[in-house]
Design a protein around this motif. Sequence first.
Motif, PDB file in Angstrom:
ATOM      1  N   TYR A   1       0.846  -1.179   0.000  1.00 16.60           N
ATOM      2  CA  TYR A   1       0.000   0.000   0.000  1.00 16.60           C
ATOM      3  C   TYR A   1       0.892   1.242   0.000  1.00 16.60           C
ATOM      4  O   TYR A   1       2.020   1.204   0.480  1.00 16.60           O
ATOM      5  N   PRO A   2       0.360   2.370  -0.528  1.00 17.81           N
ATOM      6  CA  PRO A   2      -0.956   2.527  -1.163  1.00 17.81           C
ATOM      7  C   PRO A   2      -0.971   1.997  -2.587  1.00 17.81           C
ATOM      8  O   PRO A   2       0.039   2.060  -3.289  1.00 17.81           O
ATOM      9  N   ARG A   3      -2.106   1.518  -3.029  1.00 20.33           N
ATOM     10  CA  ARG A   3      -2.285   1.070  -4.413  1.00 20.33           C
ATOM     11  C   ARG A   3      -2.687   2.293  -5.235  1.00 20.33           C
ATOM     12  O   ARG A   3      -3.859   2.680  -5.281  1.00 20.33           O
ATOM     13  N   VAL A   4      -1.702   2.893  -5.897  1.00 18.73           N
ATOM     14  CA  VAL A   4      -1.883   4.203  -6.515  1.00 18.73           C
ATOM     15  C   VAL A   4      -2.935   4.165  -7.605  1.00 18.73           C
ATOM     16  O   VAL A   4      -3.890   4.971  -7.610  1.00 18.73           O
ATOM     17  N   ALA A   5      -2.786   3.275  -8.576  1.00 20.31           N
ATOM     18  CA  ALA A   5      -3.730   3.244  -9.701  1.00 20.31           C
ATOM     19  C   ALA A   5      -5.141   2.937  -9.228  1.00 20.31           C
ATOM     20  O   ALA A   5      -6.108   3.580  -9.662  1.00 20.31           O
TER      21      ALA A   5
END
Length: 413
Positions: free
Chosen positions: A380-384
């Motif tokens: 994390y964070p999962r940007v997309a």
Amino acid sequence: MPDTIQAPPLEEKPFVKNTALRSPLENKESSSHASTIKKKLEKLKLAHKLRATFLTHQTGQWFTAIVICPWLLCTIYYTLIASDRYVSQASFLIERSDSGGGSIEGLSLFGVTPQASNDQRILETFIQSPDMLNYLDQKLGLKQHYMESADWISRLSPSASQEDFLDFYRSHINVRYNDTNGMLDMEVQGFEPEFTKQITDLILIKSESFVNEISHNMANEQLKFVRSEVELAEQRLKDFTRRLLNFQNETGLLSVEEQGVALSGIMNELQAELVRNQTEFQTLTSYLNKNSAQVIALQQRIRALQSQITTEKDKLVDSGTTSLNDLAARQQELQLDLDLATQAYTSALVALESTRTEASRKLKQLVVVSSPYQAQDAKYPRVAYSLTNILLILLMLFALARMIRATVYEHRD
């Protein structure tokens, strides 16, 4: 002064670009330069149109304010500012030492029964409890890690209350009960990979201690109750034994029932003797005078037997004094109480031994199926994923705002 003679002006000839005299390389560079200028002009025109659309037109201003600006800010945060969060995972379950053939097919490998789900859910609640949080904070300084290791948006506020700290902790730990295999799947998030693994290891250690403590406490409470019942049964047995001894000492009889049997035997013998003497008396009076010495002696003997029978009978059933029957009834009651107390004490001893055995067999233990590991990459964070969801939400808000605006204008007209 003579007039000044002015020279006629030179005729300006137009400059004719002679491309025939230029080389092919120069022609190519010139066309490329012109193409570049043309593209820049097109971009300027496009930028001007976009500016006019998003900054001048009212709908464009709304779209810019609601969608573009917030999304750009989120993009800057997630790509440049947001701290990486590392994950450490573990899978475990609670196993009882007496789990056997009652398991459902597919769960027998781990000894998991449907009743064991209660243990897993209790442990799930404990992992997310303030007790676990305080333990981790004392051992690792979890609150300081949350306040100093993350960016200014993701970190825990220094002025956070205990409730805020607990909510922040619960948002960074996920414990889920798996109905398929009866295990607990735990995911711990942290801002440093090594520290995250330390958190997971300590949670497992504390959970195992909690399981052992609960199991031993339940066993000890059960043993304590059974021991108290044994002590109570033993005290009752002693009391009834003492009452029976006091009764025997007061009456001077070891067994009133046996004494009654003996008296009954004596009375039977006296009755038989009386009958024999009466028969002999009738026989003697048939041929002897009543004043004869033999007849008088036999009469005295008959009267003595009758008197003795009356005395022995009074000992058994005399209502004026305490008869042997009353004493026998009292002794039977005391003996019955003593027998019941003896049986209760024996049952309590058996229950105590059985409880000790069951307590040792039913002790539970934490079985770690998948051990935690130290992550190398941040999960994390999962940007997309996050930016896509944010964009969709902003577009929905923009559509909602347009709908509300259109409704207001329609009612105004």
